[in-house]
Design a protein around this motif. Structure first.
Motif, mmCIF file in Angstrom:
data_model
loop_
_atom_site.group_PDB
_atom_site.id
_atom_site.type_symbol
_atom_site.label_atom_id
_atom_site.label_comp_id
_atom_site.label_asym_id
_atom_site.label_seq_id
_atom_site.Cartn_x
_atom_site.Cartn_y
_atom_site.Cartn_z
ATOM 1 N N TYR A 61 0.819 -1.215 0.000
ATOM 2 C CA TYR A 61 0.000 0.000 0.000
ATOM 3 C C TYR A 61 0.855 1.270 0.000
ATOM 4 O O TYR A 61 0.434 2.284 -0.550
ATOM 5 C CB TYR A 61 -1.003 -0.037 1.147
ATOM 6 N N ALA A 62 2.026 1.195 0.587
ATOM 7 C CA ALA A 62 2.942 2.341 0.518
ATOM 8 C C ALA A 62 3.390 2.559 -0.928
ATOM 9 O O ALA A 62 3.407 3.695 -1.419
ATOM 10 C CB ALA A 62 4.137 2.130 1.429
ATOM 11 N N ASP A 63 3.745 1.472 -1.625
ATOM 12 C CA ASP A 63 4.153 1.593 -3.024
ATOM 13 C C ASP A 63 3.020 2.147 -3.884
ATOM 14 O O ASP A 63 3.262 2.932 -4.804
ATOM 15 C CB ASP A 63 4.606 0.239 -3.581
ATOM 16 N N ARG A 64 1.805 1.766 -3.574
ATOM 17 C CA ARG A 64 0.656 2.209 -4.364
ATOM 18 C C ARG A 64 0.304 3.675 -4.104
ATOM 19 O O ARG A 64 -0.066 4.389 -5.032
ATOM 20 C CB ARG A 64 -0.560 1.340 -4.031
ATOM 21 N N TYR A 65 0.439 4.131 -2.843
ATOM 22 C CA TYR A 65 -0.139 5.423 -2.484
ATOM 23 C C TYR A 65 0.816 6.507 -1.978
ATOM 24 O O TYR A 65 0.441 7.672 -1.969
ATOM 25 C CB TYR A 65 -1.232 5.232 -1.434
ATOM 26 N N ILE A 66 2.000 6.168 -1.529
ATOM 27 C CA ILE A 66 2.901 7.209 -1.015
ATOM 28 C C ILE A 66 3.730 7.772 -2.166
ATOM 29 O O ILE A 66 4.289 7.027 -2.968
ATOM 30 C CB ILE A 66 3.809 6.670 0.107
ATOM 31 N N GLY A 67 3.814 9.106 -2.211
ATOM 32 C CA GLY A 67 4.553 9.792 -3.270
ATOM 33 C C GLY A 67 6.057 9.635 -3.113
ATOM 34 O O GLY A 67 6.558 9.188 -2.079
ATOM 35 N N ALA A 68 6.772 10.013 -4.163
ATOM 36 C CA ALA A 68 8.241 9.937 -4.162
ATOM 37 C C ALA A 68 8.824 10.782 -3.033
ATOM 38 O O ALA A 68 9.804 10.396 -2.400
ATOM 39 C CB ALA A 68 8.788 10.392 -5.510
ATOM 40 N N GLU A 69 8.227 11.933 -2.792
ATOM 41 C CA GLU A 69 8.605 12.784 -1.655
ATOM 42 C C GLU A 69 7.518 12.630 -0.602
ATOM 43 O O GLU A 69 6.346 12.868 -0.887
ATOM 44 C CB GLU A 69 8.698 14.247 -2.085
ATOM 45 N N TYR A 70 7.891 12.206 0.595
ATOM 46 C CA TYR A 70 6.911 11.985 1.661
ATOM 47 C C TYR A 70 7.414 12.677 2.922
ATOM 48 O O TYR A 70 8.441 12.298 3.475
ATOM 49 C CB TYR A 70 6.716 10.491 1.899
ATOM 50 N N ILE A 71 6.693 13.706 3.338
ATOM 51 C CA ILE A 71 7.063 14.490 4.522
ATOM 52 C C ILE A 71 6.277 13.949 5.701
ATOM 53 O O ILE A 71 5.051 13.877 5.669
ATOM 54 C CB ILE A 71 6.751 15.982 4.309
ATOM 55 N N GLN A 72 6.992 13.587 6.757
ATOM 56 C CA GLN A 72 6.392 12.983 7.945
ATOM 57 C C GLN A 72 6.546 13.935 9.124
ATOM 58 O O GLN A 72 7.656 14.364 9.426
ATOM 59 C CB GLN A 72 7.100 11.652 8.227
ATOM 60 N N HIS A 73 5.435 14.263 9.783
ATOM 61 C CA HIS A 73 5.482 15.149 10.950
ATOM 62 C C HIS A 73 5.393 14.392 12.268
ATOM 63 O O HIS A 73 5.515 15.005 13.328
ATOM 64 C CB HIS A 73 4.374 16.202 10.856
ATOM 65 N N ASN A 74 5.182 13.079 12.237
ATOM 66 C CA ASN A 74 5.227 12.274 13.450
ATOM 67 C C ASN A 74 6.708 12.158 13.835
ATOM 68 O O ASN A 74 7.513 11.671 13.042
ATOM 69 C CB ASN A 74 4.619 10.891 13.196
ATOM 70 N N PRO A 75 7.087 12.591 15.050
ATOM 71 C CA PRO A 75 8.511 12.607 15.411
ATOM 72 C C PRO A 75 9.150 11.228 15.539
ATOM 73 O O PRO A 75 10.375 11.125 15.574
ATOM 74 C CB PRO A 75 8.532 13.355 16.746
ATOM 75 N N ASP A 76 8.337 10.165 15.555
ATOM 76 C CA ASP A 76 8.884 8.812 15.688
ATOM 77 C C ASP A 76 9.207 8.153 14.346
ATOM 78 O O ASP A 76 9.844 7.100 14.314
ATOM 79 C CB ASP A 76 7.903 7.919 16.455
ATOM 80 N N VAL A 77 8.732 8.749 13.251
ATOM 81 C CA VAL A 77 8.880 8.132 11.936
ATOM 82 C C VAL A 77 9.658 9.079 11.022
ATOM 83 O O VAL A 77 9.282 10.239 10.872
ATOM 84 C CB VAL A 77 7.498 7.817 11.313
ATOM 85 N N PRO A 78 10.741 8.601 10.384
ATOM 86 C CA PRO A 78 11.510 9.467 9.480
ATOM 87 C C PRO A 78 10.732 9.808 8.200
ATOM 88 O O PRO A 78 9.776 9.124 7.835
ATOM 89 C CB PRO A 78 12.739 8.624 9.127
ATOM 90 N N ASP A 79 11.161 10.864 7.505
ATOM 91 C CA ASP A 79 10.615 11.221 6.192
ATOM 92 C C ASP A 79 10.904 10.118 5.189
ATOM 93 O O ASP A 79 11.888 9.384 5.320
ATOM 94 C CB ASP A 79 11.275 12.508 5.659
ATOM 95 N N GLY A 80 10.067 10.028 4.168
ATOM 96 C CA GLY A 80 10.333 9.133 3.045
ATOM 97 C C GLY A 80 9.516 7.850 3.095
ATOM 98 O O GLY A 80 9.107 7.389 4.162
#
Length: 161
Positions: A61-80
Protein backbone atom coordinates in the motif's frame (compact mmCIF):
# COMPACT_ATOMS: atom_id res chain seq x y z
CA UNK A 1 -44.02 59.19 -1.09
CA UNK A 2 -44.64 55.45 -1.10
CA UNK A 3 -43.29 55.18 -4.65
CA UNK A 4 -40.03 56.88 -3.70
CA UNK A 5 -39.12 54.34 -1.04
CA UNK A 6 -38.74 51.33 -3.39
CA UNK A 7 -36.92 53.45 -5.96
CA UNK A 8 -34.52 54.83 -3.38
CA UNK A 9 -33.86 51.33 -2.07
CA UNK A 10 -33.05 50.21 -5.61
CA UNK A 11 -30.67 53.15 -6.06
CA UNK A 12 -28.88 52.22 -2.84
CA UNK A 13 -28.64 48.55 -3.80
CA UNK A 14 -27.26 49.08 -7.32
CA UNK A 15 -23.75 50.06 -6.17
CA UNK A 16 -23.64 46.92 -3.98
CA UNK A 17 -24.56 44.66 -6.90
CA UNK A 18 -22.05 46.45 -9.08
CA UNK A 19 -19.29 45.98 -6.48
CA UNK A 20 -20.13 42.29 -6.15
CA UNK A 21 -19.90 41.77 -9.90
CA UNK A 22 -16.18 42.53 -9.74
CA UNK A 23 -15.51 39.73 -7.21
CA UNK A 24 -14.07 36.51 -8.64
CA UNK A 25 -16.83 33.97 -9.08
CA UNK A 26 -16.26 30.25 -8.70
CA UNK A 27 -18.27 28.35 -11.28
CA UNK A 28 -20.51 25.49 -10.25
CA UNK A 29 -18.32 23.16 -12.32
CA UNK A 30 -15.13 24.27 -10.53
CA UNK A 31 -16.84 23.87 -7.16
CA UNK A 32 -18.09 20.39 -8.08
CA UNK A 33 -14.63 19.48 -9.35
CA UNK A 34 -13.05 20.53 -6.04
CA UNK A 35 -15.57 18.43 -4.10
CA UNK A 36 -14.99 15.51 -6.44
CA UNK A 37 -11.20 15.80 -5.97
CA UNK A 38 -11.58 15.94 -2.18
CA UNK A 39 -13.78 12.82 -2.26
CA UNK A 40 -11.22 11.04 -4.46
CA UNK A 41 -8.45 12.02 -2.04
CA UNK A 42 -10.53 10.63 0.84
CA UNK A 43 -10.91 7.30 -0.98
CA UNK A 44 -7.16 7.14 -1.65
CA UNK A 45 -6.29 7.78 2.01
CA UNK A 46 -8.94 5.37 3.35
CA UNK A 47 -7.74 2.55 1.08
CA UNK A 48 -4.12 3.24 2.02
CA UNK A 49 -4.94 3.36 5.74
CA UNK A 50 -6.97 0.14 5.77
CA UNK A 51 -4.32 -1.64 3.69
CA UNK A 52 -1.51 -0.65 6.04
CA UNK A 53 -3.17 -0.48 9.46
CA UNK A 54 -5.76 -3.26 9.20
CA UNK A 55 -4.28 -5.67 6.64
CA UNK A 56 -0.65 -4.92 7.61
CA UNK A 57 0.38 -4.93 3.92
CA UNK A 58 2.74 -2.02 4.45
CA UNK A 59 4.97 -2.20 1.37
CA UNK A 60 2.15 -2.98 -1.06
CA UNK A 61 0.00 0.00 0.00
CA UNK A 62 2.94 2.34 0.52
CA UNK A 63 4.15 1.59 -3.02
CA UNK A 64 0.66 2.21 -4.36
CA UNK A 65 -0.14 5.42 -2.48
CA UNK A 66 2.90 7.21 -1.02
CA UNK A 67 4.55 9.79 -3.27
CA UNK A 68 8.24 9.94 -4.16
CA UNK A 69 8.60 12.78 -1.66
CA UNK A 70 6.91 11.98 1.66
CA UNK A 71 7.06 14.49 4.52
CA UNK A 72 6.39 12.98 7.94
CA UNK A 73 5.48 15.15 10.95
CA UNK A 74 5.23 12.27 13.45
CA UNK A 75 8.51 12.61 15.41
CA UNK A 76 8.88 8.81 15.69
CA UNK A 77 8.88 8.13 11.94
CA UNK A 78 11.51 9.47 9.48
CA UNK A 79 10.61 11.22 6.19
CA UNK A 80 10.33 9.13 3.04
CA UNK A 81 8.52 6.04 1.77
CA UNK A 82 11.27 3.52 2.61
CA UNK A 83 11.60 4.66 6.24
CA UNK A 84 7.78 4.49 6.57
CA UNK A 85 7.78 0.93 5.25
CA UNK A 86 10.68 -0.10 7.52
CA UNK A 87 9.13 1.48 10.62
CA UNK A 88 5.66 -0.04 10.22
CA UNK A 89 6.86 -3.43 8.99
CA UNK A 90 8.82 -3.74 12.24
CA UNK A 91 5.91 -2.30 14.28
CA UNK A 92 3.52 -4.98 12.96
CA UNK A 93 6.12 -7.73 13.58
CA UNK A 94 6.27 -6.53 17.20
CA UNK A 95 2.47 -5.97 17.42
CA UNK A 96 0.76 -8.51 15.14
CA UNK A 97 -2.69 -7.83 16.62
CA UNK A 98 -2.46 -4.06 16.15
CA UNK A 99 -5.48 -2.51 14.46
CA UNK A 100 -6.43 1.04 13.56
CA UNK A 101 -10.09 1.49 12.70
CA UNK A 102 -11.33 4.61 10.92
CA UNK A 103 -14.31 6.05 12.78
CA UNK A 104 -14.72 9.23 10.69
CA UNK A 105 -13.19 10.70 7.55
CA UNK A 106 -13.42 14.15 6.02
CA UNK A 107 -11.67 15.89 3.17
CA UNK A 108 -11.17 19.45 2.07
CA UNK A 109 -9.09 20.26 -0.97
CA UNK A 110 -5.83 18.33 -0.79
CA UNK A 111 -6.22 17.44 2.92
CA UNK A 112 -7.85 14.31 4.35
CA UNK A 113 -8.67 13.98 8.05
CA UNK A 114 -9.20 10.62 9.78
CA UNK A 115 -10.48 10.03 13.32
CA UNK A 116 -9.15 6.61 14.28
CA UNK A 117 -9.24 4.13 17.17
CA UNK A 118 -5.87 2.43 17.32
CA UNK A 119 -5.16 -0.62 19.51
CA UNK A 120 -2.17 -2.94 19.87
CA UNK A 121 -4.24 -5.95 20.97
CA UNK A 122 -7.72 -6.93 22.19
CA UNK A 123 -6.94 -5.94 25.80
CA UNK A 124 -5.65 -2.47 24.87
CA UNK A 125 -8.04 0.47 25.53
CA UNK A 126 -6.22 2.12 22.67
CA UNK A 127 -5.43 5.55 21.40
CA UNK A 128 -7.66 8.13 19.75
CA UNK A 129 -5.81 9.43 16.71
CA UNK A 130 -6.46 12.23 14.28
CA UNK A 131 -4.40 11.63 11.17
CA UNK A 132 -4.09 14.36 8.56
CA UNK A 133 -2.79 13.58 5.08
CA UNK A 134 -1.97 15.85 2.16
CA UNK A 135 -2.58 14.31 -1.25
CA UNK A 136 -0.99 15.56 -4.45
CA UNK A 137 -1.62 14.05 -7.88
CA UNK A 138 -3.18 10.93 -6.37
CA UNK A 139 -0.30 10.28 -3.95
CA UNK A 140 0.07 10.88 -0.22
CA UNK A 141 2.91 13.36 0.19
CA UNK A 142 2.59 14.58 3.79
CA UNK A 143 1.29 13.35 7.16
CA UNK A 144 0.55 14.78 10.60
CA UNK A 145 -1.06 13.11 13.61
CA UNK A 146 -2.36 13.91 17.06
CA UNK A 147 -2.74 11.10 19.58
CA UNK A 148 -4.52 10.77 22.92
CA UNK A 149 -4.73 7.65 25.09
CA UNK A 150 -8.25 6.35 25.61
CA UNK A 151 -8.78 6.81 29.37
CA UNK A 152 -10.68 4.82 31.94
CA UNK A 153 -14.21 6.19 32.22
CA UNK A 154 -13.99 9.95 32.38
CA UNK A 155 -15.90 12.84 33.89
CA UNK A 156 -18.70 12.37 31.36
CA UNK A 157 -20.41 9.42 29.69
CA UNK A 158 -19.20 10.34 26.19
CA UNK A 159 -16.71 8.11 24.43
CA UNK A 160 -13.66 9.22 22.48
CA UNK A 161 -15.44 8.10 19.30
Amino acid sequence: MKKLLPASALLLALPLFSACSHLPAQSAAASASAVSQAEQNKKIVADFYEGVFLKHQVKRYADRYIGAEYIQHNPDVPDGKAPFVNFFTQYFKDNPQAQSVIKRAAAEGDLVFLHVHSTQNAQDRGTAVVDIFRVENGKIVEHWDVQQAVPEPGANSNTMF
